[in-house]
Design an enzyme around this catalytic site. Structure first.
Site, PDB file in Angstrom:
ATOM      1  N   TRP A   1       1.875  -5.067  -8.828  1.00 18.23           N
ATOM      2  CA  TRP A   1       2.793  -6.087  -9.345  1.00 18.23           C
ATOM      3  C   TRP A   1       2.864  -7.187  -8.296  1.00 18.23           C
ATOM      4  O   TRP A   1       2.381  -7.024  -7.173  1.00 18.23           O
ATOM      5  CB  TRP A   1       4.181  -5.498  -9.618  1.00 18.23           C
ATOM      6  CG  TRP A   1       4.713  -4.686  -8.478  1.00 18.23           C
ATOM      7  CD1 TRP A   1       5.275  -5.155  -7.308  1.00 18.23           C
ATOM      8  CD2 TRP A   1       4.707  -3.257  -8.368  1.00 18.23           C
ATOM      9  NE1 TRP A   1       5.616  -4.109  -6.491  1.00 18.23           N
ATOM     10  CE2 TRP A   1       5.288  -2.932  -7.118  1.00 18.23           C
ATOM     11  CE3 TRP A   1       4.280  -2.231  -9.217  1.00 18.23           C
ATOM     12  CZ2 TRP A   1       5.442  -1.611  -6.685  1.00 18.23           C
ATOM     13  CZ3 TRP A   1       4.433  -0.916  -8.776  1.00 18.23           C
ATOM     14  CH2 TRP A   1       5.017  -0.616  -7.529  1.00 18.23           C
TER      15      TRP A   1
ATOM     16  N   ARG B   1       0.772  -1.241   0.000  1.00 15.59           N
ATOM     17  CA  ARG B   1       0.000   0.000   0.000  1.00 15.59           C
ATOM     18  C   ARG B   1       0.806   1.295   0.000  1.00 15.59           C
ATOM     19  O   ARG B   1       0.233   2.373  -0.165  1.00 15.59           O
ATOM     20  CB  ARG B   1      -0.952   0.003   1.208  1.00 15.59           C
ATOM     21  CG  ARG B   1      -2.114  -0.929   1.045  1.00 15.59           C
ATOM     22  CD  ARG B   1      -3.034  -0.869   2.251  1.00 15.59           C
ATOM     23  NE  ARG B   1      -2.597  -1.713   3.352  1.00 15.59           N
ATOM     24  CZ  ARG B   1      -3.041  -1.600   4.600  1.00 15.59           C
ATOM     25  NH1 ARG B   1      -3.890  -0.644   4.919  1.00 15.59           N
ATOM     26  NH2 ARG B   1      -2.620  -2.432   5.536  1.00 15.59           N
TER      27      ARG B   1
HETATM   28  N1  ARG Z   1      -2.400 -13.543  -4.748  1.00 17.89           N
HETATM   29  C1  ARG Z   1      -3.005 -13.346  -6.033  1.00 17.89           C
HETATM   30  C2  ARG Z   1      -2.309 -14.213  -7.073  1.00 17.89           C
HETATM   31  O1  ARG Z   1      -1.351 -14.838  -6.755  1.00 17.89           O
HETATM   32  C3  ARG Z   1      -2.921 -11.898  -6.475  1.00 17.89           C
HETATM   33  C4  ARG Z   1      -3.471 -10.887  -5.501  1.00 17.89           C
HETATM   34  C5  ARG Z   1      -3.026  -9.475  -5.777  1.00 17.89           C
HETATM   35  N2  ARG Z   1      -1.588  -9.372  -5.675  1.00 17.89           N
HETATM   36  C6  ARG Z   1      -0.887  -8.273  -5.939  1.00 17.89           C
HETATM   37  N3  ARG Z   1       0.421  -8.339  -5.835  1.00 17.89           N
HETATM   38  N4  ARG Z   1      -1.460  -7.131  -6.286  1.00 17.89           N
HETATM   39  O2  ARG Z   1      -2.672 -14.283  -8.208  1.00 17.89           O
END
Ligand code: ARG
Length: 348
Positions: A224, A61
């Site tokens: 990302w 964040r």
């Molecule tokens: N944990 C989810 C995945 O492996 C993605 C969640 C969002 N992650 C992020 N770095 N914005 O696909």
């Protein structure tokens, strides 16, 4: 319209954007006259950014103010929505230099059925599940809508777009729009031969953003990856790609005894491979130690801004070496402020 929520939201906007009291009075007056609150693009942009700031589960964040917001509320044609989604993928991917992006569609009218814009299919076969077990039910939906995948472990699912009560439409994503990273290990070529890969950009499309009492059900957003999401979960979990035994085998680890810590050693090697591969291909990714440091900066910035800090400890700690980050060693208050991103019932 929920006037109380609108008032709350616009007061926050006024405060943080240094608008005058007169601006607020005037804006509320306007809204009451119209009988509906339709955020301006600036108000929408701020709301989406604050929603990220308020996302208690997210370790990334610090960068909330950099979220690029695309206002697509006027796009109500399925084909045009598909094109906006392709533009999102392309802008966010940016040849690997990933840009946090959200595309916001008309509230109450558009639904994207996918969990993420780019995601691998999962097929139930006689020999077990091929592909991502997380996608099995959605893959069946896509098949029932006429889509057919090749049947590999890494078939990218199509986009499923619904407007109003019309039937959902299915669109394949052109291969050239999808950046993927083959996973290889810096020292062991046998890892490359496992044929693992992952897509570059995680674009969550199943959550709604709530601001000023309005629910935007279609608002795909991305940051990302943190390496562990892929290396300690997607490829590693027993009920996902379950690749740890194969890694252990390559490294000659003793898988007959739990106490050999073969899983832990395989996890570390796999995570090294993920970070190495993304870095070598010039695709943005962050390791969990760096992410935790950035999160600390975010905590400090929030304190400086005089805001009550909120977080969800069980999500914030990384799945690898959690106690090696400061996050593990302190409590977080898991109160959900709005604007925020929330789960919603899948449309299927
Ligand atoms: N944990 C989810 C995945 O492996 C993605 C969640 C969002 N992650 C992020 N770095 N914005 O696909």
């Amino acid at each position: 319209m929920n006037l109380q929520e609108v008032q709350r939201y616009l007061s926050l906007y006024q405060l943080e954007k240094n608008e005058s009291e007169a601006w607020l009075t005037n804006r509320l007056h306007e809204i009451k006259a119209v009988g509906e609150y339709i955020p301006t693009t600036e108000e929408l942009t701020f709301g989406a950014q604050v929603a990220w700031r308020n996302s208690n589960k997210c370790i990334g964040r610090l960068f909330w103010q950099s979220l690029h917001v695309v206002d697509a509320r006027d796009t109500l044609d399925e084909q045009a929505i598909f094109e906006k989604l392709l533009m999102h993928i392309q802008f966010a991917t940016n040849n690997g230099k990933i840009r946090p992006t959200i595309t916001v569609f008309a509230p109450g009218r558009v639904r994207i059925w996918n969990h993420q814009l780019i995601r691998y299919a999962g097929y139930e076969t006689a020999e077990g599940i091929v592909g991502d077990p997380h996608s099995v039910s959605f893959t069946k939906i896509c098949e029932s809508l006429g889509w057919k995948g090749e049947g590999t472990a890494f078939d990218v699912l199509p986009l499923v777009v619904q407007v109003d009560e019309r039937s959902p439409q299915v669109f394949s994503i052109p291969q050239e729009s999808i950046l993927e990273v083959p996973i290889r290990h810096p020292e062991r070529e046998e890892v490359d031969a496992l044929g693992m890969k992952w897509y570059a950009v995680p674009i969550i499309s199943s959550m709604r953003i709530q601001m000023a009492g309005i629910d935007f059900q279609a608002a795909p957003f991305n940051g990302w990856y943190m390496g562990t999401e892929i290396g300690a979960r997607n490829l590693a979990d027993h009920d996902r790609y379950d690749i740890l035994p194969a890694i252990a085998n390559i490294f000659g680890l003793d898988t007959t005894k739990q106490a050999s810590l073969w899983k832990d050693r395989a996890l570390v090697e796999l995570n090294i491979a993920v970070l190495h591969s993304f870095k070598e291909d010039g695709v943005s990714i962050v390791d969990h130690h760096t992410a935790a440091q950035q999160f600390k900066l975010f905590e400090e910035a929030e304190a400086t801004a005089g805001r009550e800090f909120t977080g969800n400890w069980s999500w914030l700690i990384p799945p690898l070496s959690p106690a090696a980050t400061h996050i593990f060693h302190k409590p977080y208050v898991n109160v959900y402020n709005t604007p925020n991103y929330f789960y919603q019932k899948p449309p299927y």
